[in-house]
Write an enzyme that holds these catalytic residues in place. Structure first.
Site, PDB file in Angstrom:
ATOM      1  N   TYR A 141       0.643  -0.712   0.357  1.00  0.00           N
ATOM      2  CA  TYR A 141      -0.500   0.048   0.070  1.00  0.00           C
ATOM      3  C   TYR A 141       1.191   1.024   0.395  1.00  0.00           C
ATOM      4  CZ  TYR A 141      -4.873  -2.073   0.766  1.00  0.00           C
ATOM      5  OH  TYR A 141      -6.340  -2.040   0.651  1.00  0.00           O
ATOM      6  N   LYS A 191       3.422 -15.434   1.712  1.00  0.00           N
ATOM      7  CA  LYS A 191       3.504 -16.052   0.484  1.00  0.00           C
ATOM      8  C   LYS A 191       4.478 -17.033   0.630  1.00  0.00           C
ATOM      9  CE  LYS A 191       2.041 -17.878  -3.523  1.00  0.00           C
ATOM     10  NZ  LYS A 191       1.215 -18.579  -3.615  1.00  0.00           N
ATOM     11  N   ASP A 223      -2.487 -18.088   0.037  1.00  0.00           N
ATOM     12  CA  ASP A 223      -4.000 -18.864  -0.801  1.00  0.00           C
ATOM     13  C   ASP A 223      -4.685 -20.011  -0.013  1.00  0.00           C
ATOM     14  OD1 ASP A 223      -1.274 -19.798  -0.549  1.00  0.00           O
ATOM     15  OD2 ASP A 223      -1.864 -21.148  -2.575  1.00  0.00           O
ATOM     16  N   ASP A 247      -6.843  -7.453   4.531  1.00  0.00           N
ATOM     17  CA  ASP A 247      -7.256  -6.022   3.755  1.00  0.00           C
ATOM     18  C   ASP A 247      -8.596  -7.273   2.885  1.00  0.00           C
ATOM     19  OD1 ASP A 247      -9.269  -4.502   2.198  1.00  0.00           O
ATOM     20  OD2 ASP A 247      -8.076  -5.112   0.060  1.00  0.00           O
ATOM     21  N   ASP A 251     -12.699  -8.823   4.179  1.00  0.00           N
ATOM     22  CA  ASP A 251     -13.508  -9.148   3.984  1.00  0.00           C
ATOM     23  C   ASP A 251     -14.014 -10.725   3.495  1.00  0.00           C
ATOM     24  OD1 ASP A 251     -13.339  -6.406   3.392  1.00  0.00           O
ATOM     25  OD2 ASP A 251     -14.231  -6.616   1.074  1.00  0.00           O
TER      26      ASP A 251
HETATM   27  C1  IPM Z   1     -10.334  -1.302   4.720  1.00  0.00           C
HETATM   28  C2  IPM Z   1     -10.878  -0.658   2.764  1.00  0.00           C
HETATM   29  C3  IPM Z   1      -9.321   0.458   2.857  1.00  0.00           C
HETATM   30  C4  IPM Z   1      -8.511  -0.687   2.577  1.00  0.00           C
HETATM   31  C5  IPM Z   1      -9.380   1.360   1.553  1.00  0.00           C
HETATM   32  C6  IPM Z   1     -11.040   2.315   1.756  1.00  0.00           C
HETATM   33  C7  IPM Z   1      -8.805   1.838   1.236  1.00  0.00           C
HETATM   34  O1  IPM Z   1     -10.764  -1.677   2.318  1.00  0.00           O
HETATM   35  O2  IPM Z   1     -10.155  -0.880   4.758  1.00  0.00           O
HETATM   36  O3  IPM Z   1     -10.661  -2.772   4.334  1.00  0.00           O
HETATM   37  O4  IPM Z   1      -7.530  -0.823   1.654  1.00  0.00           O
HETATM   38  O5  IPM Z   1      -7.318  -0.711   2.939  1.00  0.00           O
HETATM   39 MG    MG Z   2     -10.924  -3.503   2.970  1.00  0.00          MG
END
Ligand code: IPM
Ligand code: MG
Length: 360
Positions: A141, A191, A223, A247, A251
């Site tokens: 990042y 990884k 993975d 990240d 999710d």
């Molecule tokens: C998160 C989000 C952020 C990230 C974005 C909005 C920059 O997806 O906090 O998970 O990638 O860190």
């Molecule tokens: Mg995110």
């Protein structure tokens, strides 16, 4: 105690969910006799609209002056084709970096009342209770060189994943400390079969592990981890990983909790000279522009982030517990937003916030 905090509603549903989170904080302050000192600032797309900058200097100044920051969400579709340096997300990345909040804690729990909200089979998700510890201020990042050069077939883009020993050691230590307070199991995700960065990660994690002989360490390739998260989520207690892997995996973890709207997060840095931890609190979900302004968004991720703030930034464990049990009560009542697929008519964002306040 005086709770001095900065609220950054940001974009999309950010304004709606932070409104309810602040309402819950006000209720906690009233119930436990604290005073709330709130300031509000601009971050993300709204900040670009008003100042031309996703992370205005004024916001940095306000965040520095506050004891903790609550953020809603950033991102607007009108910036979909903008380069990363001009996007709303850059504001959030700047804020994380300036605050130095390198440890992002993302708890993933299945609530009994939400077992049927997950598309996964009940027996798989039931009893899931893990915390993803995501490194937040390093890795791909932020690494340089980055950018685009050349043109035509030679047009080339580059990003750099980079970590230092010190960056890995401090987040690993944080994760081991957390594991020690939980089921004493730590899965470090990397990884290392392909990336040098991951090889250093694994080496440093093994070194830090020697300070924590009571914690069982395993290494999982990213993975495989993605697969294990949905095959057998109960095996995980603390999951430690670098920025981008965290990240993505968080999710995926949201599916276990029933909805990404449920997930809170706490981003912690070092202690300030005052002795308080620097903290940024944000739900894991994004700005969901498709439902923004409709009073439909689930505020429980933002409300859970407030509970984390009470606990980590202010050391108010009793107050945090009151928020958690109020949320549990609301979930059991079935009055939840549409993302959780309630049996009856879905509740609005405002109704869920009100119900949590009433239960405190
Ligand atoms: C998160 C989000 C952020 C990230 C974005 C909005 C920059 O997806 O906090 O998970 O990638 O860190
Ligand atoms: Mg995110």
């Amino acid at each position: 105690m005086q709770l001095n905090l900065l609220v950054l509603p940001g974009d999309g549903i950010g304004a709606e969910v932070t409104r309810e989170a602040v309402r819950v904080l006000e209720r906690v302050a009233q119930r436990f006799s604290h005073t709330l000192k709130l300031s509000e600032g601009l971050l993300g797309g709204v900040a670009i609209h008003k100042t031309g900058n996703p992370f205005p200097d004024e916001t940095a100044r306000l965040a520095d002056a506050a004891d903790a920051t609550l953020m809603g969400a950033v991102g607007l579709p009108e910036f979909d084709n903008a380069p990363p340096s001009e996007r709303p997300e850059r504001g959030l990345l700047g804020l994380r970096k300036v605050l130095g909040v390198y440890a992002n804690l993302r708890p993933v729990r299945t609530h009994k009342a939400l077992i049927d909200s997950s598309p996964l089979k009940n027996h798989l998700v039931e009893g899931t209770d893990m915390i993803i510890v995501r490194e937040l201020t390093g890795g791909i990042y932020y690494g340089t060189p980055r950018g685009v050069s050349g043109s035509g077939d030679g047009e080339r883009a580059v990003n750099t994943m980079t970590y230092t020993r010190a960056e890995i050691a401090r987040i690993a230590r944080m994760a081991f400390h957390l594991a020690r307070q939980r089921r004493k199991k730590l899965a470090s995700v990397d990884k290392s079969n392909v990336l040098e960065c991951s090889q250093l990660w694994r080496k440093v994690v093994v070194e830090v592990a020697s300070e924590f002989p009571d914690v069982a360490l395993e290494h999982v390739l990213v993975d495989n981890c993605a697969m294990q998260l949905v095959l057998n989520p109960k095996r995980f207690d603390v999951v430690l990983t670098e920025n981008m892997f965290g990240d993505i995996l968080s999710d995926e973890g949201a599916v276990l909790a029933g909805s990404i709207g449920m997930l809170p997060s706490a981003s912690i840095g070092d202690k300030k000279p005052s002795g308080a931890w620097v903290g940024l609190y944000e739900p894991v979900h994004g700005s969901a522009p498709d439902i923004a302004g409709q009073n439909k968004a689930n505020p429980l991720g933002a409300i859970g982030s407030v509970a984390a703030m009470l606990e980590y930034s202010f050391g108010l464990a009793r107050e945090a517990a009151a928020v958690h049990s109020a949320v549990e009560e609301v979930l059991n009542s079935g009055r939840v937003t549409a993302d959780l697929k309630p049996a009856g008519a879905p509740a609005t964002t405002g109704q869920v916030g009100q119900a949590v306040c009433a239960a405190i």
